[in-house]
Structure formats: C-alpha cells, structure tokens
Scaffold this motif. Structure first.
Motif, mmCIF file in Angstrom:
data_model
loop_
_atom_site.group_PDB
_atom_site.id
_atom_site.type_symbol
_atom_site.label_atom_id
_atom_site.label_comp_id
_atom_site.label_asym_id
_atom_site.label_seq_id
_atom_site.Cartn_x
_atom_site.Cartn_y
_atom_site.Cartn_z
ATOM 1 N N PHE A 33 0.834 -1.201 0.000
ATOM 2 C CA PHE A 33 0.000 0.000 0.000
ATOM 3 C C PHE A 33 0.866 1.246 0.000
ATOM 4 O O PHE A 33 1.767 1.396 0.826
ATOM 5 C CB PHE A 33 -0.916 0.043 1.229
ATOM 6 N N MET A 34 0.558 2.123 -0.938
ATOM 7 C CA MET A 34 1.146 3.464 -0.987
ATOM 8 C C MET A 34 0.003 4.401 -1.316
ATOM 9 O O MET A 34 -0.786 4.131 -2.231
ATOM 10 C CB MET A 34 2.238 3.521 -2.050
ATOM 11 N N ASP A 35 -0.124 5.489 -0.586
ATOM 12 C CA ASP A 35 -1.304 6.341 -0.698
ATOM 13 C C ASP A 35 -1.640 6.772 -2.126
ATOM 14 O O ASP A 35 -2.806 6.759 -2.512
ATOM 15 C CB ASP A 35 -1.180 7.563 0.212
ATOM 16 N N VAL A 36 -0.646 7.099 -2.915
ATOM 17 C CA VAL A 36 -0.894 7.593 -4.271
ATOM 18 C C VAL A 36 -1.631 6.545 -5.119
ATOM 19 O O VAL A 36 -2.534 6.864 -5.879
ATOM 20 C CB VAL A 36 0.430 8.007 -4.957
ATOM 21 N N ASP A 37 -1.239 5.273 -4.965
ATOM 22 C CA ASP A 37 -1.870 4.213 -5.735
ATOM 23 C C ASP A 37 -3.039 3.557 -5.006
ATOM 24 O O ASP A 37 -3.853 2.888 -5.623
ATOM 25 C CB ASP A 37 -0.833 3.125 -6.074
ATOM 26 N N GLY A 38 -3.123 3.738 -3.687
ATOM 27 C CA GLY A 38 -4.111 3.011 -2.907
ATOM 28 C C GLY A 38 -5.344 3.795 -2.500
ATOM 29 O O GLY A 38 -6.279 3.229 -1.946
ATOM 30 N N ILE A 39 -5.358 5.095 -2.744
ATOM 31 C CA ILE A 39 -6.519 5.908 -2.381
ATOM 32 C C ILE A 39 -7.083 6.523 -3.652
ATOM 33 O O ILE A 39 -6.415 7.277 -4.347
ATOM 34 C CB ILE A 39 -6.144 7.005 -1.362
ATOM 35 N N HIS A 40 -8.312 6.178 -3.938
ATOM 36 C CA HIS A 40 -8.951 6.617 -5.176
ATOM 37 C C HIS A 40 -9.626 7.977 -4.983
ATOM 38 O O HIS A 40 -9.988 8.344 -3.862
ATOM 39 C CB HIS A 40 -9.971 5.572 -5.625
#
Length: 184
Positions: A33-40
């Motif tokens: 999990f990395m915020d840029v890829d994991g939070i839509h």
C-alpha cells in the motif's frame, strides 16, 4: 502479509515510488500500500489509511535527510510536531500495534533520536533501520524483503497460519491417497 509505505512526499516520493514498484513486483501489488496508488479520488484519506494500517503486518517508514525538519505551512513548525500530521499518525498507530515497523534511511539520512521526536513516536528511534542507497537499491531492497519474509512467520495472522496448515494437510492427504490408489 501486506506492507504499508509511510513517507513524506517532500522528502522521499521518488524513493517511495521506486520501492513500491520493487515490492509490488516481488510480493504483488495487492500486498503493498502506498497512498498515491491506494486511495482513489473521492475516498476519505484518513479512513483508508486507518483501515489499511489495521490490515497490514509491516510498516516501512521512509526517512530522507529532510524528513524530520520538513516544515508545515503554519509558521514553519515541523510537520512531525503537528498531531494532525498523517506521517506522525501512521507511525503512532503502527508502533501502538503488533506491526513490524522498519525505518528505511535514504540519501544518507540518520535515525532521529528519541528526544527529536514527539512522545507518541519516540519509540521509532529504537527500531533497527535499513539503509537504502541509490547505488545499491536493488540489493538493499532484496535484503529488506528477506528481513520481511523472515519476520512474516512470526507476524502471520493466526487465521492465515491455520488456513495455510489446513491447505497443506489437505494436499498431503490427497497425495497419500493418490499414491495408495496407484500402488494397488
């Protein structure tokens, strides 16, 4: 086991992205999990972070040379001193749980001392860190993965371990029955 990457965009976003790519390639992108890829778009940032931290087993804290001194917008105060700072909250939640918390030192950064950190995350200074160097990036990440894999047995969720044991027992039983049938 899932891996959470905690980082400051102003300090180590390039390293975070490169690390994410290497880890995703090795363990699967659904396990990192990395915020840029994991939070839509449209999702509640705080809610996603909280849920993901609860579900992960390993938290990697990326520390670059300006991580500690990164200033917020209000009067130049260090961001880490703000109780609402997401990086601080991520680390505090990870340290308060049974997660494996590994500081990663980039660009020659050094571990902050306990007295340089807010009390809620001062224990981070006692965690053994891994240096990730740009000229040995892949080797250092390979070492990190070995460390995570070694610790994963001890950190495995008991339900996950039980499920793996049952699956192994079923496979062994099927093989033994198959061998008995063939031997007749």
């Amino acid at each position: 086991m899932s891996i959470f990457i905690s980082y400051r965009r102003s300090d180590s976003s390039g390293y975070a992205q490169a690390l994410y790519s290497e880890l995703a390639r090795s363990v699967g992108d659904d396990r990192v999990f990395m915020d840029v890829d994991g939070i839509h778009p449209g999702e509640d940032f705080s809610a996603v972070i909280d849920t993901t931290l609860r579900d992960c087993r390993v938290v990697l804290v990326l520390i670059g040379r300006s991580w500690l001194e990164a200033a917020g917008v209000e009067g130049g105060q260090r961001r880490i001193d703000n109780p609402d700072d997401f990086v601080r909250q991520e680390i505090a939640a990870a340290l308060a749980s049974d997660r494996l918390v590994i500081p990663l030192l980039f660009d020659g950064a050094t571990m902050p001392a306990a007295d340089e950190l807010p009390a809620s995350i001062a224990a981070l200074s006692k965690r053994n860190a891994v240096a990730i160097r740009h000229d040995r990036f892949r080797d250092d990440v390979a070492y990190l993965l070995k460390t995570i894999n070694k610790a994963s047995t001890a950190l495995r969720d008991p339900k996950e371990a039980w499920t793996a044991w049952i699956a192994t027992a079923v496979v062994v039983t099927i093989v033994v029955i198959g061998l008995i049938v063939i031997a007749r």
